[in-house]
Every structure is written in structure tokens, then in C-alpha cells.
Design a protein around this motif. Sequence first.
Motif, PDB file in Angstrom:
ATOM      1  N   ARG A 182       0.828  -1.206   0.000  1.00 46.42           N
ATOM      2  CA  ARG A 182       0.000   0.000   0.000  1.00 46.42           C
ATOM      3  C   ARG A 182       0.865   1.260   0.000  1.00 46.42           C
ATOM      4  O   ARG A 182       0.539   2.263  -0.654  1.00 46.42           O
ATOM      5  CB  ARG A 182      -0.934  -0.007   1.219  1.00 46.42           C
ATOM      6  N   ASP A 183       1.982   1.215   0.723  1.00 47.39           N
ATOM      7  CA  ASP A 183       2.893   2.361   0.713  1.00 47.39           C
ATOM      8  C   ASP A 183       3.520   2.542  -0.664  1.00 47.39           C
ATOM      9  O   ASP A 183       3.708   3.676  -1.137  1.00 47.39           O
ATOM     10  CB  ASP A 183       3.992   2.167   1.759  1.00 47.39           C
ATOM     11  N   LYS A 184       3.867   1.434  -1.326  1.00 46.42           N
ATOM     12  CA  LYS A 184       4.442   1.506  -2.666  1.00 46.42           C
ATOM     13  C   LYS A 184       3.443   2.102  -3.651  1.00 46.42           C
ATOM     14  O   LYS A 184       3.799   2.938  -4.489  1.00 46.42           O
ATOM     15  CB  LYS A 184       4.863   0.105  -3.138  1.00 46.42           C
ATOM     16  N   ILE A 185       2.186   1.662  -3.539  1.00 48.42           N
ATOM     17  CA  ILE A 185       1.147   2.177  -4.433  1.00 48.42           C
ATOM     18  C   ILE A 185       0.971   3.676  -4.227  1.00 48.42           C
ATOM     19  O   ILE A 185       0.912   4.451  -5.195  1.00 48.42           O
ATOM     20  CB  ILE A 185      -0.184   1.427  -4.193  1.00 48.42           C
ATOM     21  N   ALA A 186       0.910   4.103  -2.962  1.00 47.25           N
ATOM     22  CA  ALA A 186       0.733   5.528  -2.676  1.00 47.25           C
ATOM     23  C   ALA A 186       1.911   6.342  -3.218  1.00 47.25           C
ATOM     24  O   ALA A 186       1.715   7.436  -3.777  1.00 47.25           O
ATOM     25  CB  ALA A 186       0.595   5.734  -1.165  1.00 47.25           C
ATOM     26  N   ALA A 187       3.126   5.810  -3.088  1.00 52.20           N
ATOM     27  CA  ALA A 187       4.303   6.519  -3.586  1.00 52.20           C
ATOM     28  C   ALA A 187       4.265   6.654  -5.101  1.00 52.20           C
ATOM     29  O   ALA A 187       4.579   7.713  -5.660  1.00 52.20           O
ATOM     30  CB  ALA A 187       5.575   5.785  -3.149  1.00 52.20           C
ATOM     31  N   VAL A 189       1.575   6.564  -7.034  1.00 55.91           N
ATOM     32  CA  VAL A 189       0.480   7.480  -7.399  1.00 55.91           C
ATOM     33  C   VAL A 189       0.935   8.933  -7.262  1.00 55.91           C
ATOM     34  O   VAL A 189       0.697   9.760  -8.156  1.00 55.91           O
ATOM     35  CB  VAL A 189      -0.756   7.202  -6.515  1.00 55.91           C
ATOM     36  N   ASP A 190       1.610   9.241  -6.156  1.00 54.47           N
ATOM     37  CA  ASP A 190       2.110  10.608  -5.954  1.00 54.47           C
ATOM     38  C   ASP A 190       3.133  10.971  -7.028  1.00 54.47           C
ATOM     39  O   ASP A 190       3.153  12.104  -7.530  1.00 54.47           O
ATOM     40  CB  ASP A 190       2.750  10.738  -4.571  1.00 54.47           C
ATOM     41  N   GLU A 193       1.456  11.726 -10.373  1.00 57.52           N
ATOM     42  CA  GLU A 193       0.738  13.004 -10.349  1.00 57.52           C
ATOM     43  C   GLU A 193       1.716  14.174 -10.405  1.00 57.52           C
ATOM     44  O   GLU A 193       1.517  15.136 -11.155  1.00 57.52           O
ATOM     45  CB  GLU A 193      -0.118  13.096  -9.088  1.00 57.52           C
ATOM     46  N   ARG A 199      -3.617  11.341 -12.971  1.00 58.94           N
ATOM     47  CA  ARG A 199      -4.421  10.973 -11.798  1.00 58.94           C
ATOM     48  C   ARG A 199      -4.753   9.484 -11.848  1.00 58.94           C
ATOM     49  O   ARG A 199      -5.084   8.944 -12.904  1.00 58.94           O
ATOM     50  CB  ARG A 199      -5.709  11.801 -11.774  1.00 58.94           C
ATOM     51  N   GLN A 230      -2.086  -4.540  -8.270  1.00 57.13           N
ATOM     52  CA  GLN A 230      -2.246  -3.104  -8.493  1.00 57.13           C
ATOM     53  C   GLN A 230      -0.887  -2.435  -8.668  1.00 57.13           C
ATOM     54  O   GLN A 230      -0.702  -1.597  -9.566  1.00 57.13           O
ATOM     55  CB  GLN A 230      -2.996  -2.480  -7.322  1.00 57.13           C
ATOM     56  N   SER A 231       0.083  -2.813  -7.836  1.00 56.93           N
ATOM     57  CA  SER A 231       1.435  -2.259  -7.957  1.00 56.93           C
ATOM     58  C   SER A 231       2.025  -2.563  -9.325  1.00 56.93           C
ATOM     59  O   SER A 231       2.619  -1.695  -9.976  1.00 56.93           O
ATOM     60  CB  SER A 231       2.351  -2.849  -6.868  1.00 56.93           C
TER      61      SER A 231
END
Length: 281
Positions: A182-187, A189-190, A193, A199, A230-231
Motif C-alpha cells: 500500500r505504501d508503494k502504491i501511494a508513492a 500514485v504521488d 501526479e 491521476r 495493483q502495484s
Amino acid sequence: MVRSRKLYAGARVRDLRSKEGLTQSAFAERLGVSPSYLNQIENNQRPLSAAVVLALAEAFRLDVATLAVDEADRLGADLREALADPLFADDGPGTQDIRQVANTSPAFARAFLSLHRAHQRANERLASLDDALNREDRTLSLLPWEEVRDFFHYCDNYIDAVDKAAESFAEASGFDAGRGERDKIAAAVDWLESRHGLRVTFSVRDDALRAYDPRSRVLHISAAAPAPTQSFQIAHQVALIAHENLLEATLDFARFQTQSAREIAKIGLANYFAGAAMLPY
């Protein structure tokens, strides 16, 4: 900075595991890696990382100096066998030359062996086709997926420029193998963007794992997919967006016979990028 030479020792690792009487899962657990990563190591699709070499030494008391020796000896033997082909009857190098190539240029030796194997397979296919059609002048055309398969085989399943690009992305974005999914996905995504104005949305839609709209610059990822999937899908799209020129240059170099083969290979290269970003070595 000089990049150290990658160490491939799949046969040596596989022999050690067999000697210990361990399954791939049990052996991988002792080394602290995943079974799929161990499988890639044993098939020379991934080189040994420093962490794996250290684990081999500590967990199995392996003399790491034998890894390079075994690899050079194996390459030397394979080169001598390949060069016994009548094709090289007039130009075959001597034993000393073969030993030097195996010890100092293992990547070149593996590329040469892959090319020779591809040549043998092509001759075998041609011979089989000639027998079936009773013709001696028939030219064999590869199917698109066969072209792509042979390309990756010729490259020994390692595309250096794409691999380095994936490692750079993982480092720059925080898409690090040591972090939670989840941290990898958030990174990632950021990063998409901030770097590309793209997005990322997550929802369940038409069973599609990934869908990208270049006009709105929105990347859709299935919310129903597991986090590792997802990653992978996000990293796949990063390759297509951030490294389009690199992928196209690699495809130009391959000189595929058909557009279909080129399109299949591009998907393969993006998948390769995603795998390398998720599990850099």
C-alpha cells in the motif's frame, strides 16, 4: 561509478539445493527470498544479489569464491561445445581464447550461446518444414510470439537499459521493495501526479485491471485486484508513459518482422519494467 559485474550461478545454486534435499519454497525461506525469485536465480534469469550470496554463505557454509569459478567453467564448457559446430570449422578459437572469454566477458559468452541456440532451433524448424513439404528452398517465417520469445531469449531475459530505468524509478518514487504494497502504491500514485500530471483512480469496472485515458490523463486500476497486482499494473503504465522513448528504441533495435510482434514485445518490455521495479536487484 563502475557498475559491478552481475553474477549468474543458477546451476550452482540448484545443485546446492538438491544436495540439501530442500524444495524451492524451503530453500527460498532459508535465503530470505520468495520462491519465484529463487526460481529466476536457478534459471539464470536473475543474477545473485549481495544479500543472497551472504545468505548462501551463512545458511549453507558455501564458499562464495566457487560461484564465479563454477560459472566460468560452465560457460567455457558450453562455448567449447557450441564452437564444435561445423559452422565454425575454419574460424574456431583456441582453448585459451575460450577460457578468457568465459572468465572476463560472461555476458558476451551467454549472448553468443543464446544466438547459437537460436540458430540451431531455426535450422531444426527449417529441416522439419522441408521434410513436411518436400522442398529444400522453403523460407520459414516466425509467428509474432515466436519472434518475441526469441528476442527475450537472445537477450538472456535481461534488458540492461530497461532494468536500470526501472531501478531509477523505484528509487526516485519510493516504489521500494522494502516497503508495504500500500505504501508503494501511494508513492507511485504521488510520483505519477507530480511528475506527469496523471491521476490514478481505483474502482471496479468491466473486469479491467488497468485502463488509461490519455486525453484526460486518468489511469484506472481495479480496486478488486490484490495489492501486488495493483502495484504491477501501475508500474506497467509508468513504463509506457515515462519511458516510451526507451521502449521504442529497444523495439527498433530488435527489428521485428511484423507490427504484431512489435506490439507483443512492447507489452513484454513494460511487464519486464514492472517486474524489475517491484523486485530490483
